[in-house]
Write an enzyme that holds these catalytic residues in place. Structure first.
Site, PDB file in Angstrom:
ATOM      1  N   LYS A  10     -30.154  15.747  42.936  1.00  0.00           N
ATOM      2  CA  LYS A  10     -31.341  16.487  42.493  1.00  0.00           C
ATOM      3  C   LYS A  10     -31.563  17.778  43.282  1.00  0.00           C
ATOM      4  O   LYS A  10     -31.995  18.777  42.711  1.00  0.00           O
ATOM      5  CB  LYS A  10     -32.595  15.603  42.505  1.00  0.00           C
ATOM      6  CG  LYS A  10     -33.056  15.155  43.862  1.00  0.00           C
ATOM      7  CD  LYS A  10     -34.266  14.245  43.747  1.00  0.00           C
ATOM      8  CE  LYS A  10     -34.490  13.436  44.990  1.00  0.00           C
ATOM      9  NZ  LYS A  10     -34.488  14.098  46.278  1.00  0.00           N
ATOM     10  N   ARG A  55     -43.369  11.316  45.445  1.00  0.00           N
ATOM     11  CA  ARG A  55     -42.562  10.126  45.673  1.00  0.00           C
ATOM     12  C   ARG A  55     -43.400   8.870  45.450  1.00  0.00           C
ATOM     13  O   ARG A  55     -42.877   7.777  45.417  1.00  0.00           O
ATOM     14  CB  ARG A  55     -42.068  10.131  47.127  1.00  0.00           C
ATOM     15  CG  ARG A  55     -40.795  10.965  47.338  1.00  0.00           C
ATOM     16  CD  ARG A  55     -39.772  10.097  47.873  1.00  0.00           C
ATOM     17  NE  ARG A  55     -38.586  10.423  48.603  1.00  0.00           N
ATOM     18  CZ  ARG A  55     -37.982  11.518  48.950  1.00  0.00           C
ATOM     19  NH1 ARG A  55     -38.458  12.655  48.672  1.00  0.00           N
ATOM     20  NH2 ARG A  55     -36.862  11.507  49.612  1.00  0.00           N
ATOM     21  N   ARG A  94     -21.384  12.377  52.457  1.00  0.00           N
ATOM     22  CA  ARG A  94     -22.042  13.690  52.456  1.00  0.00           C
ATOM     23  C   ARG A  94     -22.151  14.295  53.861  1.00  0.00           C
ATOM     24  O   ARG A  94     -22.585  13.642  54.795  1.00  0.00           O
ATOM     25  CB  ARG A  94     -23.455  13.510  51.877  1.00  0.00           C
ATOM     26  CG  ARG A  94     -24.295  14.748  51.903  1.00  0.00           C
ATOM     27  CD  ARG A  94     -25.471  14.596  50.983  1.00  0.00           C
ATOM     28  NE  ARG A  94     -26.606  13.935  51.606  1.00  0.00           N
ATOM     29  CZ  ARG A  94     -27.811  13.835  51.008  1.00  0.00           C
ATOM     30  NH1 ARG A  94     -28.005  14.315  49.811  1.00  0.00           N
ATOM     31  NH2 ARG A  94     -28.793  13.235  51.629  1.00  0.00           N
ATOM     32  N   ARG A 140     -26.272  14.035  58.117  1.00  0.00           N
ATOM     33  CA  ARG A 140     -27.714  13.906  58.305  1.00  0.00           C
ATOM     34  C   ARG A 140     -28.003  12.590  58.993  1.00  0.00           C
ATOM     35  O   ARG A 140     -27.383  11.589  58.666  1.00  0.00           O
ATOM     36  CB  ARG A 140     -28.422  13.942  56.944  1.00  0.00           C
ATOM     37  CG  ARG A 140     -28.971  15.306  56.597  1.00  0.00           C
ATOM     38  CD  ARG A 140     -29.441  15.365  55.185  1.00  0.00           C
ATOM     39  NE  ARG A 140     -30.494  14.401  54.849  1.00  0.00           N
ATOM     40  CZ  ARG A 140     -31.163  14.410  53.690  1.00  0.00           C
ATOM     41  NH1 ARG A 140     -30.903  15.326  52.789  1.00  0.00           N
ATOM     42  NH2 ARG A 140     -32.094  13.509  53.443  1.00  0.00           N
ATOM     43  N   ARG A 187     -33.420   3.727  52.776  1.00  0.00           N
ATOM     44  CA  ARG A 187     -33.993   4.799  51.928  1.00  0.00           C
ATOM     45  C   ARG A 187     -33.930   4.406  50.460  1.00  0.00           C
ATOM     46  O   ARG A 187     -34.852   4.676  49.694  1.00  0.00           O
ATOM     47  CB  ARG A 187     -33.227   6.111  52.141  1.00  0.00           C
ATOM     48  CG  ARG A 187     -33.589   6.788  53.442  1.00  0.00           C
ATOM     49  CD  ARG A 187     -32.593   7.865  53.776  1.00  0.00           C
ATOM     50  NE  ARG A 187     -32.649   9.010  52.887  1.00  0.00           N
ATOM     51  CZ  ARG A 187     -31.617   9.834  52.679  1.00  0.00           C
ATOM     52  NH1 ARG A 187     -30.457   9.628  53.265  1.00  0.00           N
ATOM     53  NH2 ARG A 187     -31.757  10.869  51.888  1.00  0.00           N
TER      54      ARG A 187
HETATM   55  P1  AMP Z   1     -35.066  14.014  50.976  1.00  0.00           P
HETATM   56  O1  AMP Z   1     -34.318  15.162  51.553  1.00  0.00           O
HETATM   57  O2  AMP Z   1     -35.865  14.356  49.731  1.00  0.00           O
HETATM   58  O3  AMP Z   1     -34.186  12.788  50.783  1.00  0.00           O
HETATM   59  O4  AMP Z   1     -36.173  13.605  52.064  1.00  0.00           O
HETATM   60  C1  AMP Z   1     -35.806  13.200  53.371  1.00  0.00           C
HETATM   61  C2  AMP Z   1     -36.937  12.386  53.991  1.00  0.00           C
HETATM   62  O5  AMP Z   1     -38.136  13.191  54.066  1.00  0.00           O
HETATM   63  C3  AMP Z   1     -37.352  11.141  53.215  1.00  0.00           C
HETATM   64  O6  AMP Z   1     -36.524  10.022  53.487  1.00  0.00           O
HETATM   65  C4  AMP Z   1     -38.781  10.957  53.709  1.00  0.00           C
HETATM   66  O7  AMP Z   1     -38.789  10.411  55.026  1.00  0.00           O
HETATM   67  C5  AMP Z   1     -39.284  12.389  53.819  1.00  0.00           C
HETATM   68  N1  AMP Z   1     -39.923  12.852  52.577  1.00  0.00           N
HETATM   69  C6  AMP Z   1     -39.513  13.880  51.762  1.00  0.00           C
HETATM   70  N2  AMP Z   1     -40.344  14.016  50.736  1.00  0.00           N
HETATM   71  C7  AMP Z   1     -41.315  13.083  50.870  1.00  0.00           C
HETATM   72  C8  AMP Z   1     -42.466  12.729  50.106  1.00  0.00           C
HETATM   73  N3  AMP Z   1     -42.796  13.371  48.966  1.00  0.00           N
HETATM   74  N4  AMP Z   1     -43.241  11.708  50.563  1.00  0.00           N
HETATM   75  C9  AMP Z   1     -42.933  11.061  51.707  1.00  0.00           C
HETATM   76  N5  AMP Z   1     -41.868  11.333  52.454  1.00  0.00           N
HETATM   77  C10 AMP Z   1     -41.046  12.337  52.062  1.00  0.00           C
END
Ligand code: AMP
Length: 220
Positions: free
Chosen positions: A15, A90, A129, A161, A172
């Site tokens: 995404k 989320r 990744r 990461r 996750r």
């Molecule tokens: P992502 O890069 O979108 O996978 O986000 C990495 C991490 O950031 C997630 O595993 C959460 O810990 C945090 N995070 C990102 N977006 C949100 C959100 N909308 N609500 C809560 N935590 C978030």
């Protein structure tokens, strides 16, 4: 063409890559909450320090912190040309807050894309990744690249990461599964959800998204 779009999908569904391309192509702000949080962690801001506690464990950052962050971002000028939200909402409370904030400006979301990929596929993609610590370019380890190699775009160092370690990946995905069903139902009820098959090349998936949103690239 002003559009306000949300892109949903499991970690590793692609995404972020799709959202970045859509943003560039259509002139929309690409609002990635994961990127915003990682930047805050890097800068060591109070928000970054707090968020990091959750991120390293693969947990969601509390709604109130996230909502404040996104509301400030959507009020910035570039979002007036449209935006694509990647990683937010989320949870249903986040979705409700987003709707009420947009509603205050008499606007609403034009579409919510849900990229559909199986759990086995995303586990495989995430474990392969690597990201550039400098510019954020994503590469896969199956292309003969390894941690520490230079990024082909900027020469920065490729790293895994912290939350892409196998244990954290699993957690996750559990968190994602827990929240996504009610979020999908929320948008289905509002008749704006569009499911998109996430298999195939990045180009294939991109074309499916563009067609689901009924938008056409500027240079087509
Ligand atoms: P992502 O890069 O979108 O996978 O986000 C990495 C991490 O950031 C997630 O595993 C959460 O810990 C945090 N995070 C990102 N977006 C949100 C959100 N909308 N609500 C809560 N935590 C978030």
């Amino acid at each position: 063409m002003v559009r306000r779009v949300v892109i949903l999908g499991a970690p590793g569904s692609g995404k972020g890559t799709q959202a970045s391309r859509l943003g560039k192509e259509f002139g929309w702000a690409h609002v990635s909450t994961g990127d915003m949080l990682r930047a805050a962690v890097k800068r060591g801001t109070p928000l970054g320090l707090e968020a990091n506690e959750y991120m390293i464990k693969g947990e969601l950052v509390p709604d109130d912190l996230m909502i404040g962050l996104v509301m400030d971002r959507l009020n910035q000028n570039d979002c007036g040309n449209g935006f694509i939200l990647d990683g937010f909402p989320r949870t249903v409370p986040q979705a409700e807050k987003l709707d009420s904030m947009l509603g205050r400006s008499q606007i609403q979301l034009d579409g919510v894309i849900n990229i559909d990929v199986s759990t086995e596929e995303v586990v495989m993609r995430l474990s392969q990744r690597l990201v550039c610590a400098n510019c954020g370019t994503i590469v896969t380890t199956d292309k003969n690249v390894n941690t520490g190699d230079p990024c082909i775009h900027c020469g920065g160092r490729l790293v895994r990461r912290k939350d892409d370690e196998p244990e954290t990946i699993r957690h996750r995905l559990e968190v994602y599964e827990r929240e996504i069903r009610s979020l999908i139902q929320y948008y289905e009820e509002r008749r704006i959800l569009k499911d998109v098959d996430g298999y195939g090349s990045m180009d294939d998936v991109y074309k499916r998204i563009v067609s689901a949103l009924e938008i056409y690239p500027v240079n087509a």
